[in-house]
Enzyme design. Structure first.
Site, mmCIF file in Angstrom:
data_model
loop_
_atom_site.group_PDB
_atom_site.id
_atom_site.type_symbol
_atom_site.label_atom_id
_atom_site.label_comp_id
_atom_site.label_asym_id
_atom_site.label_seq_id
_atom_site.Cartn_x
_atom_site.Cartn_y
_atom_site.Cartn_z
ATOM 1 N N ARG A 106 0.852 -1.202 0.000
ATOM 2 C CA ARG A 106 0.000 0.000 0.000
ATOM 3 C C ARG A 106 0.886 1.250 0.000
ATOM 4 O O ARG A 106 2.096 1.146 0.112
ATOM 5 C CB ARG A 106 -0.927 -0.011 1.211
ATOM 6 C CG ARG A 106 -0.175 -0.046 2.535
ATOM 7 C CD ARG A 106 -1.139 -0.047 3.722
ATOM 8 N NE ARG A 106 -0.406 -0.216 4.969
ATOM 9 C CZ ARG A 106 -0.978 -0.298 6.165
ATOM 10 N NH1 ARG A 106 -2.286 -0.243 6.282
ATOM 11 N NH2 ARG A 106 -0.250 -0.443 7.246
ATOM 12 N N CYS A 110 3.332 8.590 -5.319
ATOM 13 C CA CYS A 110 4.198 9.726 -5.060
ATOM 14 C C CYS A 110 3.317 10.968 -4.952
ATOM 15 O O CYS A 110 2.493 11.226 -5.832
ATOM 16 C CB CYS A 110 5.173 9.844 -6.237
ATOM 17 S SG CYS A 110 6.116 11.360 -6.230
ATOM 18 N N ASN A 144 -4.947 7.354 4.185
ATOM 19 C CA ASN A 144 -4.594 6.679 5.425
ATOM 20 C C ASN A 144 -3.131 6.934 5.765
ATOM 21 O O ASN A 144 -2.249 6.653 4.961
ATOM 22 C CB ASN A 144 -4.813 5.162 5.283
ATOM 23 C CG ASN A 144 -4.746 4.451 6.623
ATOM 24 O OD1 ASN A 144 -5.662 4.568 7.435
ATOM 25 N ND2 ASN A 144 -3.663 3.745 6.878
ATOM 26 N N GLU A 145 -2.879 7.492 6.920
ATOM 27 C CA GLU A 145 -1.533 7.689 7.488
ATOM 28 C C GLU A 145 -0.516 8.161 6.441
ATOM 29 O O GLU A 145 0.287 7.376 5.925
ATOM 30 C CB GLU A 145 -1.038 6.405 8.161
ATOM 31 C CG GLU A 145 -1.758 6.101 9.448
ATOM 32 C CD GLU A 145 -1.094 4.989 10.261
ATOM 33 O OE1 GLU A 145 -0.274 4.243 9.702
ATOM 34 O OE2 GLU A 145 -1.406 4.862 11.443
ATOM 35 N N GLU A 316 -7.375 4.781 15.462
ATOM 36 C CA GLU A 316 -6.942 3.384 15.618
ATOM 37 C C GLU A 316 -6.315 3.275 16.999
ATOM 38 O O GLU A 316 -5.333 3.979 17.286
ATOM 39 C CB GLU A 316 -5.896 3.011 14.562
ATOM 40 C CG GLU A 316 -6.413 3.092 13.130
ATOM 41 C CD GLU A 316 -5.371 2.676 12.096
ATOM 42 O OE1 GLU A 316 -4.294 2.155 12.484
ATOM 43 O OE2 GLU A 316 -5.619 2.888 10.896
ATOM 44 N N TRP A 324 3.859 -5.234 13.820
ATOM 45 C CA TRP A 324 4.801 -4.509 12.954
ATOM 46 C C TRP A 324 6.051 -3.981 13.652
ATOM 47 O O TRP A 324 6.947 -3.474 12.993
ATOM 48 C CB TRP A 324 4.090 -3.358 12.252
ATOM 49 C CG TRP A 324 3.191 -2.519 13.113
ATOM 50 C CD1 TRP A 324 1.837 -2.640 13.215
ATOM 51 C CD2 TRP A 324 3.561 -1.442 13.991
ATOM 52 N NE1 TRP A 324 1.335 -1.704 14.104
ATOM 53 C CE2 TRP A 324 2.379 -0.952 14.589
ATOM 54 C CE3 TRP A 324 4.774 -0.845 14.337
ATOM 55 C CZ2 TRP A 324 2.371 0.096 15.514
ATOM 56 C CZ3 TRP A 324 4.766 0.200 15.246
ATOM 57 C CH2 TRP A 324 3.577 0.662 15.830
ATOM 58 N N GLU A 364 -1.633 -8.838 7.850
ATOM 59 C CA GLU A 364 -1.689 -8.504 9.289
ATOM 60 C C GLU A 364 -2.286 -9.626 10.144
ATOM 61 O O GLU A 364 -2.974 -9.374 11.131
ATOM 62 C CB GLU A 364 -2.438 -7.177 9.466
ATOM 63 C CG GLU A 364 -1.676 -6.045 8.787
ATOM 64 C CD GLU A 364 -2.288 -4.658 8.964
ATOM 65 O OE1 GLU A 364 -3.468 -4.555 9.321
ATOM 66 O OE2 GLU A 364 -1.554 -3.678 8.735
ATOM 67 N N GLN A 365 -1.963 -10.869 9.800
ATOM 68 C CA GLN A 365 -2.548 -12.017 10.509
ATOM 69 C C GLN A 365 -2.217 -12.036 11.990
ATOM 70 O O GLN A 365 -2.968 -12.557 12.798
ATOM 71 C CB GLN A 365 -2.062 -13.320 9.883
ATOM 72 C CG GLN A 365 -2.473 -13.477 8.456
ATOM 73 C CD GLN A 365 -1.950 -14.763 7.857
ATOM 74 O OE1 GLN A 365 -1.990 -15.813 8.475
ATOM 75 N NE2 GLN A 365 -1.446 -14.685 6.645
ATOM 76 N N HIS A 367 -1.871 -9.478 13.930
ATOM 77 C CA HIS A 367 -2.340 -8.268 14.623
ATOM 78 C C HIS A 367 -3.630 -8.598 15.365
ATOM 79 O O HIS A 367 -4.606 -9.038 14.764
ATOM 80 C CB HIS A 367 -2.592 -7.162 13.602
ATOM 81 C CG HIS A 367 -2.658 -5.799 14.194
ATOM 82 N ND1 HIS A 367 -3.674 -5.413 15.048
ATOM 83 C CD2 HIS A 367 -1.839 -4.733 14.071
ATOM 84 C CE1 HIS A 367 -3.466 -4.154 15.405
ATOM 85 N NE2 HIS A 367 -2.351 -3.727 14.829
HETATM 86 C C1 GAL Z 1 -1.681 1.452 10.973
HETATM 87 C C2 GAL Z 1 -2.504 1.436 9.695
HETATM 88 C C3 GAL Z 1 -3.551 0.346 9.697
HETATM 89 C C4 GAL Z 1 -2.957 -0.950 10.185
HETATM 90 C C5 GAL Z 1 -2.379 -0.726 11.549
HETATM 91 C C6 GAL Z 1 -1.840 -1.964 12.214
HETATM 92 O O1 GAL Z 1 -0.458 2.081 10.781
HETATM 93 O O2 GAL Z 1 -3.148 2.672 9.519
HETATM 94 O O3 GAL Z 1 -4.088 0.195 8.409
HETATM 95 O O4 GAL Z 1 -1.984 -1.398 9.293
HETATM 96 O O5 GAL Z 1 -1.329 0.201 11.447
HETATM 97 O O6 GAL Z 1 -1.341 -1.647 13.498
#
Ligand code: GAL
Length: 658
Positions: A106, A110, A144-145, A316, A324, A364-365, A367
């Site tokens: 993702r 640019c 997003n971010e 979030e 991560w 993201e399994q 998470h």
């Molecule tokens: C954030 C992101 C989310 C998800 C999350 C996992 O940085 O906006 O989409 O990836 O981390 O912690």
């Protein structure tokens, strides 16, 4: 919205449609008000150019809305589809090593790509037209971010031509640019804007003003990209709040500027992920392994609440282990609840948990979520039930303006990265360290950007304001506040030149100080600061030799220029000629608060106190129960004194107001 609202991030596209109805019902039963969706759905909605598959999203919105949830819709521009990248591979961002960053995850775009900007406007218009006036859609998140995966800086051809154009607008003539950058140095003059390259891949350090201008340009691209979508939503989604989710520890673009275009500033809070990724010493990481550092979330809440002019939502919130960071511990029991109420105490109007159910496949399994992937409740959902009960017991309360503010100017952080002098210069960490010291003294803090109005504060802190304009210095002077000014402040003009009167430049009149030399010491050096009150502390790293006629509160005990002033106080400003840390910093800030006539608290180092309206909150980040500091008669609404491990207390003083 002065009562806490709760929500969750939901990815219906990852689950069988037969589950949506039950999910929505459970969300409502669990006390959630909001559901945030769709930020990565472009490739599903428009699988080929111009072919739109809205049916499933229409149905999701209907199901969630009918269940009684308020929907936060997103524009999907953080994940452009493959067909678009195939059509226009030049959309892809380019890393500082000159390599193109590819498709398959993702944020593969640019900010300088005009093609991508047009495509982002096109798809945002499609989403906004379809759902802008939908009665279930109450708010919008854009993209997003922005800096996730280090994507603000891109070294593409589009960035190069965009930068040239931006420079031409800024300087008008190439002579003016040569002057501003000082390209006579190393004979690196330019004769036209089309000769200018990006400041990556060079043999030695780039010209600092060149590098700073590239940061400014890149930051402007983020602002324009965000603004372009805000403008679309204002037309098609009238009356809906517009937000974006800022990250913790992200200083790569000017968040003040982006926030100015938003209704609400969103923030993604991952206290343990951020702790593991931080530069905190190992013993601190060990101590807060399962609670998160007590001030990390608070710092960002206060910064983003200030930027949001009082409106900040956690979009979030960490629910359990993330996937991560370098390692990903589980939070101690109670922490999801504690973080949620701490965010509220620091001004959050809503807290949304990331995510509803743990993913069974793809990236993201590992998470965690409110639900495990087998649909049973995970620990965060258990804590959510308690949060919902807590919420019933608290009267509405709004955060008040603080008496202390901290000035944070992103360009000063960029400038110190560009010209560090000391490889260990802590730069953005300085802000968090000063903030943590204030919070340990029980002080509530607001933040100011260089464009903000500094009036009404008793004390304003400038931990590191390297770039100082005469206008900002004049505003600070006129504010009447007392100031604490950290080393390096005012040491460069906005063009990143040394001021004619030397550092602290535009702050010279306020401080009564002139910096005649700087040095930086390695960690192995043993040098001291001797205060006139008898205290003595070690310091290392950055040091300044200053001249002054003002009062001297401390002198260096050093093998070089022994006895030179280390802390100077004029009637308005306390100036620090080095970087105090830890207990040294705390003692200086305590003295400064006393000097400004402000009250402090004797708090346990693992406890934090925050106020929201008439509500007082205490949070225990330690591993044993902690007593509250001495205070007035307290009527407890949640918890009691002492505060248990992983727990909080909320009270009103002298009973509820009449
Ligand atoms: C954030 C992101 C989310 C998800 C999350 C996992 O940085 O906006 O989409 O990836 O981390 O912690």
């Amino acid at each position: 919205m002065s009562k806490l609202e709760l929500g969750v991030c939901y990815y219906p596209e990852q689950w069988d449609p037969s589950e949506w109805r039950d999910d929505a019902k459970r969300m409502v039963e669990m006390g959630l008000d909001w559901v945030r969706i769709a930020e990565f759905t472009w490739g599903l909605i428009e699988p080929a150019r111009g072919q739109f598959h809205w049916d499933w999203l229409d149905e999701v919105i209907e199901v969630l809305g009918q269940a009684g949830l308020k929907i936060m819709m997103s524009t999907p521009t953080a994940a452009p589809p493959k067909w678009l990248i195939d059509e226009h591979p030049e959309i892809l961002p380019v890393g500082p090593d000159g390599r193109v960053r590819g498709y398959g995850s993702r944020r593969h775009y640019c900010f300088s790509s005009q093609i991508y900007l047009a495509e982002a406007q096109r798809i945002a218009t499609e989403y906004a037209r379809r759902y802008g006036k939908n009665p279930h859609v109450h708010a919008w998140q854009i993209d997003n971010e922005y800096n996730d995966h280090d994507t603000v800086l891109s070294y593409s051809d589009a960035a190069c031509s965009g930068f040239r154009h931006w420079l031409e607008q800024r300087y008008g003539t190439i002579d003016a640019l040569n002057q501003a950058w000082g390209t006579v140095f190393w004979g690196s003059l330019y004769s036209g804007f089309d000769q200018i390259e990006l400041p990556n891949g060079l043999v030695a350090a780039p010209n600092p003003t060149h590098a700073l201008d590239f940061m400014r340009y890149s930051s402007d691209r983020v602002r324009l990209f965000n603004r372009a979508q805000v403008d679309i939503l204002r037309i098609h989604a009238p009356g809906r709040d517009i937000t974006h989710n800022f990250m913790a520890g992200s200083f790569e673009f000017d968040h003040h500027a982006v926030a100015a275009d938003l209704d609400v500033v969103g923030f993604d809070s991952y206290p343990l992920g951020n702790l593991m990724g931080s530069t905190m010493p190992d013993d601190e990481k060990r101590r807060y392994l399962r609670t998160g550092a007590p001030d990390y979330q608070g710092f960002h809440c206060d910064l983003y609440r200030s930027q949001g002019r009082g409106r900040m939502w956690i979009l979030e919130q960490q629910p359990g282990p993330v996937d991560w960071a370098a390692s990903n511990p589980s939070p101690a029991e109670g922490m999801v609840r504690l973080w949620t109420w701490a965010a509220y105490a620091h001004g959050a109007q809503a807290v949304m948990f990331f995510r509803w159910r743990q993913a069974k496949y793809a990236q993201e399994q590992y998470h965690s979520a409110l639900l495990r992937s087998d649909n049973n409740l995970d620990q965060a959902a258990v804590e959510l039930a308690q949060i919902v009960k807590d919420r019933e017991t608290l009267p509405p309360a709004a955060r008040r303006k603080a008496k202390v503010a901290m000035l944070l100017d992103y360009s000063s952080i960029w400038a110190a990265d560009i010209l560090p002098h000391d490889d260990d210069f802590p730069n953005s960490h300085i802000f968090r360290e000063w903030y943590a010291s204030l919070r340990q003294l029980g002080v509530d803090v607001d933040f100011l950007g260089p464009e903000d109005d500094p009036d009404g504060y008793a004390l304003i802190l400038l931990p590191q304001s390297m770039i100082m304009s005469t206008d900002l210095a004049a505003k600070l002077t006129a504010s009447g506040a007392k100031l604490v000014i950290g080393a390096r402040s005012g040491s460069k003009t906005p063009q990143m030149h040394t001021p004619d009167n030397l550092a602290p430049g535009a702050l010279a009149a306020l401080t009564g100080v002139r910096v005649t030399r700087v040095e930086s010491l390695p960690a192995l050096a043993q040098e001291y600061v001797q205060l006139t009150n008898g205290q003595r502390y070690t310091f290392t790293g950055w040091r300044e030799i200053v001249e002054t006629k003002e009062g001297i509160l401390a002198r260096f005990d050093s093998s070089y220029c022994d006895g030179s002033p280390a802390i100077v106080r004029s009637d308005r400003a306390t100036y620090l000629a080095m970087l105090p840390r830890g207990t040294f910093l705390q003692s200086i800030l305590k003295q400064a608060l006393d000097w400004a006539g402000l009250k402090t608290l004797e708090c346990d180092p693992d406890m934090r106190i925050a106020r929201r309206g008439t509500l007082h909150f205490a949070f225990n980040f330690g591993d044993i129960p902690k007593s509250l500091p001495a205070g007035d008669h307290r009527t407890f609404l949640i918890g009691t004194d002492p505060v248990n491990v992983g727990d909080l207390a909320v009270w009103q003083e002298n009973g509820p107001p009449k």
